[in-house]
Enzyme design. Structure first.
Site, PDB file in Angstrom:
ATOM      1  N   ASP A  17      -6.994  -0.141   4.598  1.00  0.00           N
ATOM      2  CA  ASP A  17      -7.461  -0.025   3.347  1.00  0.00           C
ATOM      3  C   ASP A  17      -7.981   1.443   3.097  1.00  0.00           C
ATOM      4  O   ASP A  17      -9.047   1.722   3.485  1.00  0.00           O
ATOM      5  CB  ASP A  17      -8.438  -0.983   2.920  1.00  0.00           C
ATOM      6  CG  ASP A  17      -8.105  -2.439   2.927  1.00  0.00           C
ATOM      7  OD1 ASP A  17      -7.418  -2.648   4.093  1.00  0.00           O
ATOM      8  OD2 ASP A  17      -8.526  -3.260   2.152  1.00  0.00           O
ATOM      9  N   GLU A  74      -4.781  -0.401  -2.078  1.00  0.00           N
ATOM     10  CA  GLU A  74      -5.404  -1.218  -3.208  1.00  0.00           C
ATOM     11  C   GLU A  74      -6.727  -0.432  -3.680  1.00  0.00           C
ATOM     12  O   GLU A  74      -7.172  -0.680  -4.680  1.00  0.00           O
ATOM     13  CB  GLU A  74      -5.638  -2.576  -2.867  1.00  0.00           C
ATOM     14  CG  GLU A  74      -6.680  -2.886  -2.082  1.00  0.00           C
ATOM     15  CD  GLU A  74      -7.349  -4.157  -2.697  1.00  0.00           C
ATOM     16  OE1 GLU A  74      -7.144  -4.708  -3.594  1.00  0.00           O
ATOM     17  OE2 GLU A  74      -8.622  -4.446  -1.927  1.00  0.00           O
ATOM     18  N   ASN A  75      -7.436   0.085  -2.670  1.00  0.00           N
ATOM     19  CA  ASN A  75      -8.792   1.095  -3.057  1.00  0.00           C
ATOM     20  C   ASN A  75      -8.519   2.477  -3.091  1.00  0.00           C
ATOM     21  O   ASN A  75      -9.584   3.033  -3.215  1.00  0.00           O
ATOM     22  CB  ASN A  75      -9.829   0.644  -1.960  1.00  0.00           C
ATOM     23  CG  ASN A  75     -10.010  -0.792  -1.808  1.00  0.00           C
ATOM     24  OD1 ASN A  75      -9.629  -1.608  -0.727  1.00  0.00           O
ATOM     25  ND2 ASN A  75     -10.529  -1.718  -2.449  1.00  0.00           N
ATOM     26  N   HIS A 119      -7.191  -5.851  -5.875  1.00  0.00           N
ATOM     27  CA  HIS A 119      -7.396  -4.861  -6.744  1.00  0.00           C
ATOM     28  C   HIS A 119      -6.284  -4.204  -7.360  1.00  0.00           C
ATOM     29  O   HIS A 119      -6.012  -3.166  -8.027  1.00  0.00           O
ATOM     30  CB  HIS A 119      -8.528  -3.746  -6.619  1.00  0.00           C
ATOM     31  CG  HIS A 119      -9.735  -4.155  -5.944  1.00  0.00           C
ATOM     32  ND1 HIS A 119     -10.616  -4.676  -7.073  1.00  0.00           N
ATOM     33  CD2 HIS A 119     -10.847  -3.955  -5.003  1.00  0.00           C
ATOM     34  CE1 HIS A 119     -11.797  -5.107  -6.485  1.00  0.00           C
ATOM     35  NE2 HIS A 119     -11.833  -4.592  -5.390  1.00  0.00           N
ATOM     36  N   HIS A 178      -3.742 -10.188   2.890  1.00  0.00           N
ATOM     37  CA  HIS A 178      -5.066  -9.412   2.276  1.00  0.00           C
ATOM     38  C   HIS A 178      -6.308 -10.497   2.238  1.00  0.00           C
ATOM     39  O   HIS A 178      -6.276 -11.060   1.152  1.00  0.00           O
ATOM     40  CB  HIS A 178      -4.678  -8.704   1.030  1.00  0.00           C
ATOM     41  CG  HIS A 178      -5.815  -7.651   0.593  1.00  0.00           C
ATOM     42  ND1 HIS A 178      -6.187  -6.403   1.239  1.00  0.00           N
ATOM     43  CD2 HIS A 178      -6.671  -7.761  -0.223  1.00  0.00           C
ATOM     44  CE1 HIS A 178      -7.048  -5.943   0.740  1.00  0.00           C
ATOM     45  NE2 HIS A 178      -7.440  -6.591  -0.191  1.00  0.00           N
ATOM     46  N   HIS A 186      -8.682  -6.133   3.818  1.00  0.00           N
ATOM     47  CA  HIS A 186      -9.669  -6.372   2.837  1.00  0.00           C
ATOM     48  C   HIS A 186     -11.086  -6.312   3.107  1.00  0.00           C
ATOM     49  O   HIS A 186     -11.934  -6.043   2.643  1.00  0.00           O
ATOM     50  CB  HIS A 186      -9.269  -7.816   2.227  1.00  0.00           C
ATOM     51  CG  HIS A 186     -10.136  -8.212   1.109  1.00  0.00           C
ATOM     52  ND1 HIS A 186     -10.341  -7.810   0.170  1.00  0.00           N
ATOM     53  CD2 HIS A 186     -11.272  -9.286   1.129  1.00  0.00           C
ATOM     54  CE1 HIS A 186     -11.601  -8.143  -0.649  1.00  0.00           C
ATOM     55  NE2 HIS A 186     -11.823  -9.309   0.056  1.00  0.00           N
ATOM     56  N   HIS A 221     -12.625  -4.553   5.315  1.00  0.00           N
ATOM     57  CA  HIS A 221     -12.895  -3.036   5.635  1.00  0.00           C
ATOM     58  C   HIS A 221     -13.574  -3.004   6.801  1.00  0.00           C
ATOM     59  O   HIS A 221     -14.320  -1.844   7.127  1.00  0.00           O
ATOM     60  CB  HIS A 221     -13.743  -2.594   4.233  1.00  0.00           C
ATOM     61  CG  HIS A 221     -12.895  -2.336   3.088  1.00  0.00           C
ATOM     62  ND1 HIS A 221     -13.417  -1.585   2.033  1.00  0.00           N
ATOM     63  CD2 HIS A 221     -11.910  -2.868   2.709  1.00  0.00           C
ATOM     64  CE1 HIS A 221     -12.531  -1.655   1.244  1.00  0.00           C
ATOM     65  NE2 HIS A 221     -11.771  -2.282   1.400  1.00  0.00           N
TER      66      HIS A 221
HETATM   67 FE   FE2 Z   1      -9.274  -6.170  -1.204  1.00  0.00          FE
END
Ligand code: FE2
Length: 264
Positions: A8, A39-40, A68, A149, A174, A176
């Site tokens: 991510d 996604e981030n 996200h 995720h 997801h 992190h």
């Molecule tokens: Fe996420």
């Protein structure tokens, strides 16, 4: 065949370390195909056209998403015709974009599937297990890479054991936080979470003080992305081209130089 999967990417700092390191990583590991979870990437949530094009021009081949995926409405204008973006197949709304994309590499088909976990996650249409059962016959004779995720390590690990025979890799994203449980399960590469490519001194990418304020009862603040230098988390998967099964998974974690110097 070697596939690089970068975890991510969070905000500006995450983008900076990715672009600074990608060429040398690809050379060092002799990479044939690069996937990132994006996604981030747009200030902690979502994807924009500018950043999508920036990723491709920096040598990324496929971009997976997550909860996200639609946080920036900008994505609705280009996700439908994008050949490189993969959104969670089993997440609402299913009308925009694709949950599976295929790529031809060295005469083989790499099939990238993005799924979202059903434990502690929102907007889940069906469990990743239910979604994957329906794909079995389409996954044959392809190198299937799943980005699951999801929040729960147990769900990600169970999924890998369930679908190891039809996947070359099941890679968690997801949380992190990179897990140290990478392994090969009967030819399927697995890790519970690849980890974050984003600000090292942060709480999973967010400004530390803002998160502390929230945990101490101040709910008025919105979280922003930390501006601190970033770490890069990734895995390299080696795939036997004849059997299309994984033979090795290597975990990569690059921390900011300042932090490395502080280590004992
Ligand atoms: Fe996420």
């Amino acid at each position: 065949m070697n596939i690089l999967f970068v975890g991510d990417i969070v905000g500006k700092a995450g983008r900076a370390i990715l672009y600074a390191r990608l060429v040398s990583l690809k050379q060092a590991y002799n990479i044939d195909f690069t996937i990132v979870n994006g996604e981030n990437i747009a200030h902690g949530k979502g994807m924009t056209l500018k950043l999508y094009e920036e990723l491709l021009s920096n040598g990324v081949d496929a971009i997976t998403l997550g909860n996200h995926a639609y946080s920036k409405s900008d994505i609705l204008a280009f996700i439908q015709k994008s050949k490189h973006l993969v959104r969670p197949l089993n997440m609402h709304p299913q009308t925009h974009g694709k949950g599976i994309q295929e790529f031809e590499v060295k005469g083989k088909t790499i099939r990238v599937i993005n799924l979202i976990g059903s434990v502690f996650m929102d907007n889940v249409v069906e469990t990743p297990f239910e979604a994957m059962y329906q794909l079995e016959r389409f996954n044959k004779d392809k190198i299937v890479i799943v980005d699951l995720h999801a929040e729960a390590t147990s769900e990600k690990m169970a999924f890998a054991y369930q679908f190891k025979d039809q996947c070359a890799a099941v890679l968690g994203t997801h949380t992190h936080v990179q897990t140290a449980d990478e392994r090969i399960i009967d030819g399927c590469a697995f890790i519970s979470d690849v980890g974050m490519t984003g600000p090292f001194n942060s709480v999973i990418g967010r400004d530390i003080q803002e998160v502390l304020d929230r945990f101490n009862g101040n709910f008025s603040k919105r979280f922003t992305v930390s501006e601190e230098p970033a770490q890069l988390c990734a895995v390299v998967i080696t795939i036997d081209e004849q059997s299309m099964r994984s033979t090795q998974i290597q975990r990569i974690q690059i921390r900011p130089e300042k932090e490395l110097n502080n280590e004992h």
